[in-house]
Scaffold this active site. Structure first.
Site, PDB file in Angstrom:
ATOM      1  N   SER A 291       0.828  -1.219   0.000  1.00 30.29           N
ATOM      2  CA  SER A 291       0.000   0.000   0.000  1.00 30.29           C
ATOM      3  C   SER A 291       0.859   1.264   0.000  1.00 30.29           C
ATOM      4  O   SER A 291       0.594   2.203  -0.756  1.00 30.29           O
ATOM      5  CB  SER A 291      -0.966  -0.009   1.183  1.00 30.29           C
ATOM      6  OG  SER A 291      -0.297  -0.269   2.389  1.00 30.29           O
ATOM      7  N   HIS A 321      -2.029  -8.890   1.724  1.00 30.20           N
ATOM      8  CA  HIS A 321      -1.687  -7.642   2.440  1.00 30.20           C
ATOM      9  C   HIS A 321      -2.844  -7.334   3.402  1.00 30.20           C
ATOM     10  O   HIS A 321      -3.208  -8.178   4.227  1.00 30.20           O
ATOM     11  CB  HIS A 321      -1.409  -6.553   1.398  1.00 30.20           C
ATOM     12  CG  HIS A 321      -0.854  -5.269   1.932  1.00 30.20           C
ATOM     13  ND1 HIS A 321      -0.160  -5.160   3.101  1.00 30.20           N
ATOM     14  CD2 HIS A 321      -0.899  -3.990   1.425  1.00 30.20           C
ATOM     15  CE1 HIS A 321       0.211  -3.899   3.299  1.00 30.20           C
ATOM     16  NE2 HIS A 321      -0.247  -3.163   2.297  1.00 30.20           N
ATOM     17  N   HIS A 367       5.552 -12.959   7.336  1.00 31.99           N
ATOM     18  CA  HIS A 367       5.757 -11.541   6.987  1.00 31.99           C
ATOM     19  C   HIS A 367       6.953 -11.425   6.058  1.00 31.99           C
ATOM     20  O   HIS A 367       7.912 -12.196   6.162  1.00 31.99           O
ATOM     21  CB  HIS A 367       5.984 -10.676   8.235  1.00 31.99           C
ATOM     22  CG  HIS A 367       5.750  -9.227   7.969  1.00 31.99           C
ATOM     23  ND1 HIS A 367       6.716  -8.399   7.466  1.00 31.99           N
ATOM     24  CD2 HIS A 367       4.632  -8.469   8.106  1.00 31.99           C
ATOM     25  CE1 HIS A 367       6.208  -7.186   7.313  1.00 31.99           C
ATOM     26  NE2 HIS A 367       4.938  -7.198   7.694  1.00 31.99           N
ATOM     27  N   ARG A 376       2.557  -5.217  16.656  1.00 29.58           N
ATOM     28  CA  ARG A 376       1.164  -4.770  16.551  1.00 29.58           C
ATOM     29  C   ARG A 376       0.227  -5.883  17.033  1.00 29.58           C
ATOM     30  O   ARG A 376      -0.822  -5.624  17.618  1.00 29.58           O
ATOM     31  CB  ARG A 376       0.840  -4.370  15.109  1.00 29.58           C
ATOM     32  CG  ARG A 376       1.684  -3.210  14.596  1.00 29.58           C
ATOM     33  CD  ARG A 376       1.515  -2.997  13.105  1.00 29.58           C
ATOM     34  NE  ARG A 376       1.984  -4.139  12.322  1.00 29.58           N
ATOM     35  CZ  ARG A 376       1.953  -4.200  10.993  1.00 29.58           C
ATOM     36  NH1 ARG A 376       1.467  -3.184  10.288  1.00 29.58           N
ATOM     37  NH2 ARG A 376       2.394  -5.269  10.359  1.00 29.58           N
ATOM     38  N   ASP A 422      -2.562  -8.823  11.319  1.00 29.92           N
ATOM     39  CA  ASP A 422      -3.889  -9.246  10.859  1.00 29.92           C
ATOM     40  C   ASP A 422      -4.409 -10.483  11.585  1.00 29.92           C
ATOM     41  O   ASP A 422      -5.595 -10.792  11.519  1.00 29.92           O
ATOM     42  CB  ASP A 422      -3.854  -9.531   9.349  1.00 29.92           C
ATOM     43  CG  ASP A 422      -3.625  -8.263   8.547  1.00 29.92           C
ATOM     44  OD1 ASP A 422      -4.089  -7.199   8.990  1.00 29.92           O
ATOM     45  OD2 ASP A 422      -2.967  -8.340   7.492  1.00 29.92           O
TER      46      ASP A 422
HETATM   47  C1  LIG Z   1      -0.478  -5.974   6.940  1.00 31.00           C
HETATM   48  C2  LIG Z   1       0.167  -7.070   6.204  1.00 31.00           C
HETATM   49  O1  LIG Z   1       0.265  -7.011   5.001  1.00 31.00           O
HETATM   50  S1  LIG Z   1       0.845  -8.326   7.082  1.00 31.00           S
HETATM   51  C3  LIG Z   1       0.756  -9.725   5.985  1.00 31.00           C
HETATM   52  C4  LIG Z   1      -0.671 -10.208   5.816  1.00 31.00           C
HETATM   53  N1  LIG Z   1      -0.743 -11.402   4.961  1.00 31.00           N
HETATM   54  C5  LIG Z   1      -0.986 -12.650   5.466  1.00 31.00           C
HETATM   55  O2  LIG Z   1      -1.119 -12.840   6.675  1.00 31.00           O
HETATM   56  C6  LIG Z   1      -1.112 -13.774   4.450  1.00 31.00           C
HETATM   57  C7  LIG Z   1      -0.328 -14.996   4.909  1.00 31.00           C
HETATM   58  N2  LIG Z   1       1.108 -14.752   4.791  1.00 31.00           N
HETATM   59  C8  LIG Z   1       1.742 -14.763   3.585  1.00 31.00           C
HETATM   60  O3  LIG Z   1       1.167 -15.058   2.531  1.00 31.00           O
HETATM   61  C9  LIG Z   1       3.219 -14.405   3.541  1.00 31.00           C
HETATM   62  O4  LIG Z   1       3.836 -14.718   4.764  1.00 31.00           O
HETATM   63  C10 LIG Z   1       3.458 -12.917   3.207  1.00 31.00           C
HETATM   64  C11 LIG Z   1       2.739 -12.503   1.919  1.00 31.00           C
HETATM   65  C12 LIG Z   1       2.973 -12.030   4.337  1.00 31.00           C
HETATM   66  C13 LIG Z   1       4.968 -12.673   3.025  1.00 31.00           C
HETATM   67  O5  LIG Z   1       5.377 -13.353   1.854  1.00 31.00           O
HETATM   68  P1  LIG Z   1       6.898 -13.766   1.601  1.00 31.00           P
HETATM   69  O6  LIG Z   1       7.804 -12.654   2.000  1.00 31.00           O
HETATM   70  O7  LIG Z   1       7.006 -14.224   0.195  1.00 31.00           O
HETATM   71  O8  LIG Z   1       7.057 -14.950   2.639  1.00 31.00           O
HETATM   72  P2  LIG Z   1       8.162 -16.115   2.667  1.00 31.00           P
HETATM   73  O9  LIG Z   1       9.450 -15.641   2.106  1.00 31.00           O
HETATM   74  O10 LIG Z   1       8.149 -16.651   4.041  1.00 31.00           O
HETATM   75  O11 LIG Z   1       7.535 -17.176   1.650  1.00 31.00           O
HETATM   76  C14 LIG Z   1       8.194 -18.405   1.398  1.00 31.00           C
HETATM   77  C15 LIG Z   1       7.145 -19.466   1.107  1.00 31.00           C
HETATM   78  O12 LIG Z   1       6.380 -19.684   2.302  1.00 31.00           O
HETATM   79  C16 LIG Z   1       5.019 -19.515   2.018  1.00 31.00           C
HETATM   80  N3  LIG Z   1       4.341 -18.890   3.140  1.00 31.00           N
HETATM   81  C17 LIG Z   1       4.618 -17.706   3.722  1.00 31.00           C
HETATM   82  N4  LIG Z   1       3.717 -17.445   4.690  1.00 31.00           N
HETATM   83  C18 LIG Z   1       2.864 -18.480   4.711  1.00 31.00           C
HETATM   84  C19 LIG Z   1       1.708 -18.778   5.450  1.00 31.00           C
HETATM   85  N5  LIG Z   1       1.227 -17.935   6.369  1.00 31.00           N
HETATM   86  N6  LIG Z   1       1.066 -19.927   5.208  1.00 31.00           N
HETATM   87  C20 LIG Z   1       1.527 -20.786   4.276  1.00 31.00           C
HETATM   88  N7  LIG Z   1       2.601 -20.550   3.518  1.00 31.00           N
HETATM   89  C21 LIG Z   1       3.267 -19.408   3.734  1.00 31.00           C
HETATM   90  C22 LIG Z   1       4.976 -18.554   0.832  1.00 31.00           C
HETATM   91  O13 LIG Z   1       3.719 -18.609   0.167  1.00 31.00           O
HETATM   92  C23 LIG Z   1       6.144 -19.055   0.028  1.00 31.00           C
HETATM   93  O14 LIG Z   1       5.731 -20.221  -0.660  1.00 31.00           O
HETATM   94  P3  LIG Z   1       6.226 -20.512  -2.185  1.00 31.00           P
HETATM   95  O15 LIG Z   1       7.713 -20.671  -2.072  1.00 31.00           O
HETATM   96  O16 LIG Z   1       5.488 -21.743  -2.538  1.00 31.00           O
HETATM   97  O17 LIG Z   1       5.838 -19.315  -2.989  1.00 31.00           O
HETATM   98  O1  LIG Z   2       5.218  -4.420   5.863  1.00 30.50           O
HETATM   99  C1  LIG Z   2       4.568  -5.135   5.082  1.00 30.50           C
HETATM  100  O2  LIG Z   2       5.080  -5.656   4.055  1.00 30.50           O
HETATM  101  C2  LIG Z   2       3.152  -5.446   5.337  1.00 30.50           C
HETATM  102  C3  LIG Z   2       2.637  -4.878   6.607  1.00 30.50           C
HETATM  103  O3  LIG Z   2       2.754  -5.470   7.667  1.00 30.50           O
HETATM  104  C4  LIG Z   2       2.031  -3.554   6.558  1.00 30.50           C
HETATM  105  O4  LIG Z   2       2.087  -2.895   5.509  1.00 30.50           O
HETATM  106  O5  LIG Z   2       1.471  -3.118   7.581  1.00 30.50           O
END
Ligand SMILES: CC(=O)SCCNC(=O)CCNC(=O)[C@H](O)C(C)(C)COP(=O)(O)OP(=O)(O)OC[C@H]1O[C@@H](n2cnc3c(N)ncnc32)[C@H](O)[C@@H]1OP(=O)(O)O
Ligand SMILES: O=C([O-])CC(=O)C(=O)O
Length: 485
Positions: A291, A321, A367, A376, A422
């Site tokens: 964002s 996100h 993350h 948070r 989240d």
């Molecule tokens: C406010 C925010 O934005 S906070 C984040 C909110 N999002 C979520 O909670 C969704 C669940 N979490 C995720 O999808 C991820 O952890 C993200 C998007 C937050 C970060 O993504 P990345 O930096 O790529 O994470 P990471 O390097 O650990 O990923 C490596 C692998 O683990 C997987 N992985 C990461 N988190 C999770 C999870 N919670 N559940 C299952 N698999 C996961 C990824 O999908 C990736 O798989 P791939 O190699 O098959 O593509």
């Molecule tokens: O930092 C990030 O990539 C996602 C996140 O937790 C936020 O934007 O609040």
């Protein structure tokens, strides 16, 4: 893997972060990065007590412009690190490619807003009379100036935001015409785009204003836009989930109270306090998240603050996100339907594995930067332990906190097995009766406005250029390195 291990490490972080610290030891990360600015800002705290926010910014902008000139002169040719092919294919993870003044995210320490951690903010930012949690108005001041405002300065912002809060009738009509089936985030983004009609920045640009004055128009738009968000967010909520009648803003109340009132929950003091905490902690997470980076990118074309923020909201609405908070509650409620509301740890573990084996992510965990429990999350957990310890959904969230990290570690892919913001927020809203999950990201968006708009004002004040990184097709990468062999 023992189930208790993840929680004990998280609890360790929690107790470490909650220990009262003098400001001098609470700023290690910020000090390493911009010592002079932070120290200067703290020194100037007392000097600025009588100033308005805009007056204070007027004083700070030339200082920051000079600081950047010096940094570029002294360090402009130095490298911030290598960019590897893996990084380019890997979502640019780890590439240091943005300047963001308001906050810095350390993988182990979590977010610092101008050098203050979340526990610092909860202790030091002004609270409402009779309240405990920080007022987001104070956080906005902190993000913009690096200074902690007085209660009077915060009250002045509350009054200014209430005074600017009305929205044009055509925007009301636009929201009213949306079908209830249109996702609240789409309605939100649409309404914010329509507010562009009155953008001071767009009008000033058209009239050929000098670029040294851009920030002043960005400031006016930012203040207007933030002020109008409760009316927009509230109208969407009342239309989609209630009777369509929108309560009015109270001119002598703070921003969170007014948002709670429009939503219909201001009678409950704990909910208003929750909103103050929520709006503070979701505001900013440095510059690289989807964002914030979208806001920066779109704004860099001198798109006005309204359409830049609407783009930002569209990024926030993605399930990896901001939308993850909606997904978390959906996932937990589905789990409760499937395995009951007092499941054994083994049964919960089985549900988490089932999610992973079906090729889905466990929402609320992992993350891109953090490598610990999100502070948070910890702040919200602390709020829940104090005000709703017996809530059944909170108990499930706590049980998941004990179990999910271990499963994710065993699964072996996720770099960070700990919960993010989240994983907790939706369950708190559920407790107070705001049960409509599809709405949750709208509240996140209201909060995120504070962070991204404060930075957009600085972007225009500092004359940041249009963003335009270089890209390559895969074929060229292959040729480039094959030729070097
Ligand atoms: C406010 C925010 O934005 S906070 C984040 C909110 N999002 C979520 O909670 C969704 C669940 N979490 C995720 O999808 C991820 O952890 C993200 C998007 C937050 C970060 O993504 P990345 O930096 O790529 O994470 P990471 O390097 O650990 O990923 C490596 C692998 O683990 C997987 N992985 C990461 N988190 C999770 C999870 N919670 N559940 C299952 N698999 C996961 C990824 O999908 C990736 O798989 P791939 O190699 O098959 O593509
Ligand atoms: O930092 C990030 O990539 C996602 C996140 O937790 C936020 O934007 O609040």
């Amino acid at each position: 893997m023992s189930f208790s291990r993840p929680l004990s490490r998280a609890s360790f972080s929690l107790s470490k972060k909650l220990t009262a610290k003098p400001l001098s030891t609470a700023l290690p990360l910020a000090r390493q990065i911009y010592p002079a600015t932070i120290t200067g800002a703290i020194r100037s705290l007392h000097a600025s007590k009588s100033k308005s926010l805009k007056e204070r910014l007027e004083e700070l902008i030339p200082l920051k412009q000079e600081e950047i000139k010096q940094v570029k002169k002294e360090h402009g040719a130095k490298s911030l690190g290598n960019v590897t092919v893996d990084m380019v294919y890997g979502g640019m993870r780890g590439i240091k490619g943005l300047i963001w003044e308001g906050s810095v995210l350390d993988p182990e320490e979590g977010i610092e807003f101008r050098g203050l951690t979340i526990p610092d903010c909860r202790k030091r930012l002004p609270a409402a009379d009779g309240g405990e949690e920080p007022l987001p108005e104070g956080l906005f001041w902190l993000l913009l100036t690096g200074e902690i405002p007085t209660k009077e300065q915060v009250d002045a912002i509350s009054a200014e935001w209430a005074a600017r809060s009305s929205i044009p009738s055509f925007v009301e009509d636009l929201i009213d015409r949306c079908p209830n089936t249109l996702h609240p985030m789409s309605q939100f983004s649409l309404a914010v785009t329509a507010l562009q009609h009155d953008s001071s920045f767009a009008k000033a640009y058209q009239s050929g204003v000098n670029k040294s004055e851009y920030w002043q128009y960005a400031y006016e738009d930012a203040m207007d836009l933030i002020s109008k968000l409760p009316a927009i967010a509230g109208r969407i909520y009342r239309n989609v989930y209630k009777d369509g009648k929108v309560p009015s803003i109270e001119m002598d109340k703070d921003y969170s109270y007014n948002l709670a009132k429009i939503l219909g929950y201001s009678e409950d003091k704990d909910f208003v306090e929750l909103l103050r905490l929520y709006l503070t902690i979701h505001s900013d997470h440095e510059g690289g998240n989807v964002s914030a980076h979208t806001m920066r990118l779109v704004g860099s074309a001198l798109s006005d603050p309204y359409i830049s923020f609407s783009a930002c909201l569209n990024g926030l609405a993605g399930p990896l996100h901001g939308l993850a908070n909606q997904e978390v509650v959906r996932w937990i409620l589905k789990m409760r339907d499937e395995i009951g509301d007092a499941p054994s740890d083994e049964t919960v573990k089985g549900y988490v594995w089932k999610t992973l084996k079906s090729g889905k992510v466990v929402p609320g965990y992992g993350h891109a930067v953090l490598r610990r429990t999100d502070p948070r999350y910890e702040a919200q957990r602390e709020f829940a332990l104090k005000r709703l310890p017996q809530d059944p959904l909170f108990k499930l969230v706590s049980q998941l906190y004990n179990i999910v990290p271990g499963v994710l570690l065993e699964h072996g892919k996720t770099r960070n097995p700990w919960p993010n913001v989240d994983a907790h927020s939706g369950v708190l809203l559920q407790h107070f009766g705001l049960v409509e999950q599809n709405y949750y990201t709208v509240l996140f968006g209201v909060s995120r406005a504070l962070g991204v708009l404060s930075q957009l004002i600085w972007d225009r004040a500092l004359g940041f250029p249009i963003e335009r990184p270089k890209s390559y097709p895969t074929e060229m990468i292959r040729k480039m390195f094959n030729e070097q062999k």
